[in-house]
Design a protein around this motif. Structure first.
Motif, PDB file in Angstrom:
ATOM      1  N   ARG A   1       3.085   1.649   8.104  1.00 45.09           N
ATOM      2  CA  ARG A   1       3.756   2.190   6.909  1.00 45.09           C
ATOM      3  C   ARG A   1       5.016   2.981   7.255  1.00 45.09           C
TER       4      ARG A   1
ATOM      5  N   VAL B   1      -0.890 -11.566   7.317  1.00 45.26           N
ATOM      6  CA  VAL B   1       0.349 -11.379   6.556  1.00 45.26           C
ATOM      7  C   VAL B   1       0.484 -12.490   5.513  1.00 45.26           C
TER       8      VAL B   1
ATOM      9  N   LEU C   1       2.325   1.399   0.810  1.00 47.85           N
ATOM     10  CA  LEU C   1       1.016   0.793   0.545  1.00 47.85           C
ATOM     11  C   LEU C   1       0.828   0.611  -0.957  1.00 47.85           C
TER      12      LEU C   1
ATOM     13  N   GLY D   1      -1.655  -2.759   8.380  1.00 46.56           N
ATOM     14  CA  GLY D   1      -0.627  -2.486   7.388  1.00 46.56           C
ATOM     15  C   GLY D   1      -0.415  -0.996   7.206  1.00 46.56           C
TER      16      GLY D   1
ATOM     17  N   TRP E   1       3.415  -8.915   2.749  1.00 45.44           N
ATOM     18  CA  TRP E   1       2.243  -8.065   2.535  1.00 45.44           C
ATOM     19  C   TRP E   1       1.397  -8.124   3.809  1.00 45.44           C
ATOM     20  N   VAL E   2       1.077  -6.947   4.370  1.00 41.06           N
ATOM     21  CA  VAL E   2       0.351  -6.868   5.637  1.00 41.06           C
ATOM     22  C   VAL E   2      -1.000  -6.210   5.395  1.00 41.06           C
ATOM     23  N   ARG E   3      -2.053  -6.918   5.802  1.00 44.25           N
ATOM     24  CA  ARG E   3      -3.423  -6.428   5.605  1.00 44.25           C
ATOM     25  C   ARG E   3      -3.669  -5.135   6.379  1.00 44.25           C
ATOM     26  N   SER E   4      -4.386  -4.211   5.773  1.00 42.60           N
ATOM     27  CA  SER E   4      -4.816  -3.002   6.472  1.00 42.60           C
ATOM     28  C   SER E   4      -6.071  -3.325   7.292  1.00 42.60           C
TER      29      SER E   4
ATOM     30  N   ALA F   1      -2.571  -2.799   0.745  1.00 42.50           N
ATOM     31  CA  ALA F   1      -1.896  -3.443   1.864  1.00 42.50           C
ATOM     32  C   ALA F   1      -0.458  -2.933   1.916  1.00 42.50           C
ATOM     33  N   LEU F   2       0.176  -3.117   3.044  1.00 36.51           N
ATOM     34  CA  LEU F   2       1.573  -2.725   3.174  1.00 36.51           C
ATOM     35  C   LEU F   2       2.462  -3.738   2.456  1.00 36.51           C
ATOM     36  N   ARG F   3       3.251  -3.262   1.519  1.00 28.08           N
ATOM     37  CA  ARG F   3       4.248  -4.095   0.844  1.00 28.08           C
ATOM     38  C   ARG F   3       5.593  -3.816   1.491  1.00 28.08           C
TER      39      ARG F   3
ATOM     40  N   GLN G   1       8.883  -0.081   1.502  1.00 27.46           N
ATOM     41  CA  GLN G   1       7.869  -0.124   2.565  1.00 27.46           C
ATOM     42  C   GLN G   1       6.807   0.920   2.240  1.00 27.46           C
TER      43      GLN G   1
END
Length: 204
Positions: free
Chosen positions: A110, A174, A64, A106, A100-103, A80-82, A62
């Motif tokens: 974190r 996402v 970026l 995201g 993957w969550v867009r900032s 983005a958050l992985r 978890q």
């Protein structure tokens, strides 16, 4: 009943998923498979818990990162958050999920504990509303390193789900890839005249 008739009956029950024949061990009643629904916007764990399944989640990563090309095609090239998770049904690995969550949402997630919280619910708590999703489901076979994580041999048949989830502004939030063991889960949906749209495409 003749032996041939008995074998045919056992084969039919096995085809229906009600029996499991294991060479050298015998014939056993098969455990009912969990259902992965295509007609829901809920998260995977929420779907399974709604079916009465015991679901636990292991967070494998978890942080970026810059996304790979197949993700950046939807979210862009920024960090983005992985989020990498292993879903366990009754303590057994069943699904490997890479999200993957867009900032900026995201980045805000974190340090959030997502081991027992729906990703969609966590996103909503940050003021982002999930509106719709598009999903492609395809058959594949397991390869390393996911095979090791799911404790299965390479080459085991699986379903792979690629889902893109959009917000109210119709921008991707996402990008999610789930590798689902076909031995423990089945895919199910409801069809209606104005409901789910299903498109069949060639994989070649």
């Amino acid at each position: 009943m003749t032996l041939v008739t008995l074998r045919q009956a056992l084969r039919r029950l096995e085809d229906d998923g009600l029996l499991s024949q294991q060479p050298g061990r015998g014939t056993f009643v098969a455990s009912p498979k969990a259902t992965y629904r295509l007609d829901s916007l809920r998260g995977l764990a929420e779907d399974l818990r709604a079916q009465g399944r015991t679901v636990s989640t292991e967070i494998l990563g978890q942080a970026l990162h810059r996304p790979p090309a197949w993700v950046a095609a939807h979210l862009g090239g920024g960090r983005a958050l992985r989020l990498e998770r292993l879903r366990l049904l009754a303590g057994r690995p069943a699904v490997h999920q890479l999200s993957w969550v867009r900032s900026p949402v995201g980045a805000e997630l974190r340090d959030t504990d997502l081991s027992d919280t729906s990703l969609y619910a966590a996103i909503a708590e940050h003021g982002v509303v999930v509106h719709r999703a598009s999903e492609v489901l395809r058959p594949e076979v397991l390869a390393s390193p996911v095979a090791e994580l799911l404790r299965q041999a390479a080459g085991t048949p699986v379903f792979v789900s690629d889902r893109v989830t959009y917000g109210l502004d119709d921008q991707p939030i996402v990008v999610d890839r789930a590798t689902i063991l076909g031995t423990v889960m089945e895919v199910r949906t409801e069809r209606a005249a104005t409901g789910l749209s299903v498109q069949w495409t060639s994989s070649s």
